[in-house]
Design a protein around this motif. Sequence first.
Motif, mmCIF file in Angstrom:
data_model
loop_
_atom_site.group_PDB
_atom_site.id
_atom_site.type_symbol
_atom_site.label_atom_id
_atom_site.label_comp_id
_atom_site.label_asym_id
_atom_site.label_seq_id
_atom_site.Cartn_x
_atom_site.Cartn_y
_atom_site.Cartn_z
ATOM 1 N N ASP A 1 -11.844 -6.499 2.210
ATOM 2 C CA ASP A 1 -12.412 -7.297 3.352
ATOM 3 C C ASP A 1 -11.438 -7.903 3.930
ATOM 4 O O ASP A 1 -12.067 -9.010 4.957
ATOM 5 C CB ASP A 1 -13.442 -8.115 2.467
ATOM 6 N N GLY B 1 0.723 -1.255 -0.073
ATOM 7 C CA GLY B 1 0.023 0.161 -0.150
ATOM 8 C C GLY B 1 0.996 1.097 0.001
ATOM 9 O O GLY B 1 0.603 2.235 -0.849
ATOM 10 N N MET C 1 -19.500 -0.709 16.908
ATOM 11 C CA MET C 1 -17.835 -0.469 16.865
ATOM 12 C C MET C 1 -17.341 -0.109 15.066
ATOM 13 O O MET C 1 -18.044 -0.710 14.481
ATOM 14 C CB MET C 1 -17.003 -1.556 17.480
HETATM 15 CO CO1 B1M Z 1 -6.946 -0.476 -1.379
HETATM 16 N N1 B1M Z 1 -6.555 1.246 -0.464
HETATM 17 N N2 B1M Z 1 -7.867 0.569 -2.894
HETATM 18 N N3 B1M Z 1 -7.160 -1.972 -2.130
HETATM 19 N N4 B1M Z 1 -5.645 -1.045 0.112
HETATM 20 C C1 B1M Z 1 -5.770 1.399 0.759
HETATM 21 C C2 B1M Z 1 -6.964 1.259 2.000
HETATM 22 C C3 B1M Z 1 -5.047 2.698 0.834
HETATM 23 C C4 B1M Z 1 -4.825 3.308 2.091
HETATM 24 C C5 B1M Z 1 -3.722 2.358 -0.023
HETATM 25 C C6 B1M Z 1 -2.652 3.742 0.034
HETATM 26 O O1 B1M Z 1 -3.165 4.649 -0.330
HETATM 27 N N5 B1M Z 1 -1.887 3.632 0.899
HETATM 28 C C7 B1M Z 1 -5.827 3.564 -0.003
HETATM 29 C C8 B1M Z 1 -6.877 4.577 0.812
HETATM 30 C C9 B1M Z 1 -6.689 5.729 0.913
HETATM 31 C C10 B1M Z 1 -7.711 6.514 1.653
HETATM 32 O O2 B1M Z 1 -8.893 6.434 1.543
HETATM 33 N N6 B1M Z 1 -7.359 7.509 2.506
HETATM 34 C C11 B1M Z 1 -6.723 2.578 -1.094
HETATM 35 C C12 B1M Z 1 -7.221 2.967 -2.066
HETATM 36 C C13 B1M Z 1 -7.327 4.337 -2.528
HETATM 37 C C14 B1M Z 1 -7.983 1.895 -3.111
HETATM 38 C C15 B1M Z 1 -8.801 2.033 -4.421
HETATM 39 C C16 B1M Z 1 -9.383 3.420 -4.471
HETATM 40 C C17 B1M Z 1 -7.563 2.431 -5.510
HETATM 41 C C18 B1M Z 1 -8.258 2.499 -6.769
HETATM 42 O O3 B1M Z 1 -9.096 1.921 -7.417
HETATM 43 N N7 B1M Z 1 -7.843 3.578 -7.522
HETATM 44 C C19 B1M Z 1 -9.459 0.998 -4.470
HETATM 45 C C20 B1M Z 1 -10.982 1.282 -3.653
HETATM 46 C C21 B1M Z 1 -11.846 -0.058 -3.981
HETATM 47 C C22 B1M Z 1 -13.136 0.116 -3.175
HETATM 48 O O4 B1M Z 1 -13.230 -0.339 -2.214
HETATM 49 N N8 B1M Z 1 -14.175 0.897 -3.702
HETATM 50 C C23 B1M Z 1 -8.694 0.034 -3.686
HETATM 51 C C24 B1M Z 1 -8.740 -1.444 -3.847
HETATM 52 C C25 B1M Z 1 -7.909 -2.464 -3.276
HETATM 53 C C26 B1M Z 1 -7.559 -3.791 -3.850
HETATM 54 C C27 B1M Z 1 -8.839 -4.666 -4.146
HETATM 55 C C28 B1M Z 1 -6.459 -3.987 -4.718
HETATM 56 C C29 B1M Z 1 -7.174 -4.662 -2.452
HETATM 57 C C30 B1M Z 1 -8.279 -4.914 -1.367
HETATM 58 C C31 B1M Z 1 -8.576 -6.384 -1.557
HETATM 59 C C32 B1M Z 1 -9.555 -7.102 -0.670
HETATM 60 O O5 B1M Z 1 -9.617 -6.448 0.473
HETATM 61 N N9 B1M Z 1 -10.266 -7.865 -1.034
HETATM 62 C C33 B1M Z 1 -6.568 -3.296 -1.888
HETATM 63 C C34 B1M Z 1 -5.479 -3.406 -0.456
HETATM 64 C C35 B1M Z 1 -5.149 -4.801 -0.213
HETATM 65 C C36 B1M Z 1 -5.173 -2.284 -0.018
HETATM 66 C C37 B1M Z 1 -4.129 -2.085 1.139
HETATM 67 C C38 B1M Z 1 -2.895 -2.140 0.591
HETATM 68 C C39 B1M Z 1 -4.094 -3.130 2.175
HETATM 69 C C40 B1M Z 1 -5.543 -3.384 3.038
HETATM 70 C C41 B1M Z 1 -5.358 -4.773 3.937
HETATM 71 O O6 B1M Z 1 -5.931 -5.863 3.394
HETATM 72 N N10 B1M Z 1 -4.593 -4.642 5.090
HETATM 73 C C42 B1M Z 1 -4.520 -0.780 2.025
HETATM 74 C C43 B1M Z 1 -3.409 0.140 2.483
HETATM 75 C C44 B1M Z 1 -3.278 -0.225 4.039
HETATM 76 O O7 B1M Z 1 -4.345 -0.487 4.639
HETATM 77 N N11 B1M Z 1 -2.137 0.434 4.840
HETATM 78 C C45 B1M Z 1 -5.155 0.205 0.960
HETATM 79 C C46 B1M Z 1 -4.363 -5.790 5.754
HETATM 80 C C47 B1M Z 1 -5.485 -5.913 6.822
HETATM 81 C C48 B1M Z 1 -5.323 -7.304 7.805
HETATM 82 O O8 B1M Z 1 -5.398 -4.916 7.706
HETATM 83 O O9 B1M Z 1 -7.704 -3.880 6.532
HETATM 84 O O10 B1M Z 1 -6.314 -2.251 8.318
HETATM 85 P P1 B1M Z 1 -6.619 -3.711 7.788
HETATM 86 O O11 B1M Z 1 -7.392 -4.527 9.117
HETATM 87 C C49 B1M Z 1 -6.926 -4.591 10.345
HETATM 88 C C50 B1M Z 1 -7.470 -3.230 11.241
HETATM 89 O O12 B1M Z 1 -7.683 -2.006 10.406
HETATM 90 C C51 B1M Z 1 -8.444 -3.450 11.910
HETATM 91 O O13 B1M Z 1 -8.171 -4.993 12.379
HETATM 92 C C52 B1M Z 1 -7.635 -5.701 10.852
HETATM 93 C C53 B1M Z 1 -6.569 -6.755 11.417
HETATM 94 O O14 B1M Z 1 -5.642 -6.362 12.369
HETATM 95 N N12 B1M Z 1 -9.889 -3.699 11.309
HETATM 96 C C54 B1M Z 1 -11.047 -3.688 12.178
HETATM 97 C C55 B1M Z 1 -10.302 -3.429 9.938
HETATM 98 N N13 B1M Z 1 -11.512 -3.590 10.125
HETATM 99 C C56 B1M Z 1 -12.165 -3.674 11.324
HETATM 100 C C57 B1M Z 1 -13.344 -3.635 11.852
HETATM 101 C C58 B1M Z 1 -13.569 -3.497 13.106
HETATM 102 C C59 B1M Z 1 -12.682 -3.594 14.014
HETATM 103 C C60 B1M Z 1 -11.159 -3.610 13.685
HETATM 104 O O15 B1M Z 1 -14.697 -3.656 13.874
HETATM 105 C C61 B1M Z 1 -15.561 -2.642 13.318
#
Ligand code: B1M
Length: 212
Positions: free
Chosen positions: A104, A50, A177
Amino acid sequence: MKEHLDRCRQAIIDGDAEKSRELAELTLEKGMDVLEVIEKGFVEGIREVGRLWEDGELFLPELVIGADAMKKAMDVLQPSLEGGRGQQSLGHVVIGTIEGDIHDIGKTLVATMLSANGFAVTDLGADVPVTKFVETAAEKGADWIAISALLTTTMPGQKKVIEQLEAKSLRGDVKVMVGGAPCSEEWASEIGADGYAGDAVAAVALAKGRAG
Ligand code: B1M
């Protein structure tokens, strides 16, 4: 362990799905701490992907390939986290990623950990309409609604769920939450949520602390 974590992280950065699957299998074979390998290995890798994408060093297809490698590893590891079922339920959680948002991976990890720790979980998936959260929670008599948002543009949907609960006089029946990378304690209190969880372990602690 450190070397294994580095290899897991690197497999995701390289977008090598075959390698990430192999490393996930090795994690199970060697009896390593699965949650530690997920959080400190694979998750570190996808976050780095990311960062590289944000810095313009990777293109969108590479982000998709990294996410696919991550999913392959999670498919292998997630079932091993699913112990603990069969015990008395600590409460019911309706979880999903808010509408407009297809991220997701983190949400599914949180759902798995809640389930493994004794909660009945209804996982609505990703891109879930506001109304669906509210209707399902009412139908199931849920204790918690857990709403994931990974995009700053979709975070307002979390607030809309709370507003709809209030409008339907259901706010007192269910706690809310929020979680996901752009969320915070401040955001949770700004929108009137009952809590914020930064990771899956914190989500379980939060639900346990307030359940019942
Ligand atoms: Co996207 N994406 N992405 N992406 N992606 C981010 C979120 C982003 C931060 C990347 C970046 O710029 N560095 C950025 C968002 C920027 C912003 O809004 N500030 C971004 C973007 C812009 C986009 C697109 C818009 C890109 C585009 O098309 N131009 C697009 C959006 C599509 C859409 O949703 N409409 C997009 C698409 C994608 C992929 C499809 C390629 C893929 C998602 C695949 C999938 O999930 N099936 C993807 C990915 C993989 C990421 C990053 C790299 C990693 C997310 C992830 O899976 N992390 C992400 C960068 C980042 O997050 N640093 C990024 C691993 C996961 C285990 O962690 O999800 O944080 P996380 O979950 C944690 C905690 O947050 C928490 O617990 C989890 C486990 O520890 N948590 C919860 C999560 N949900 C919770 C709910 C709870 C409690 C805790 O209860 C309520």
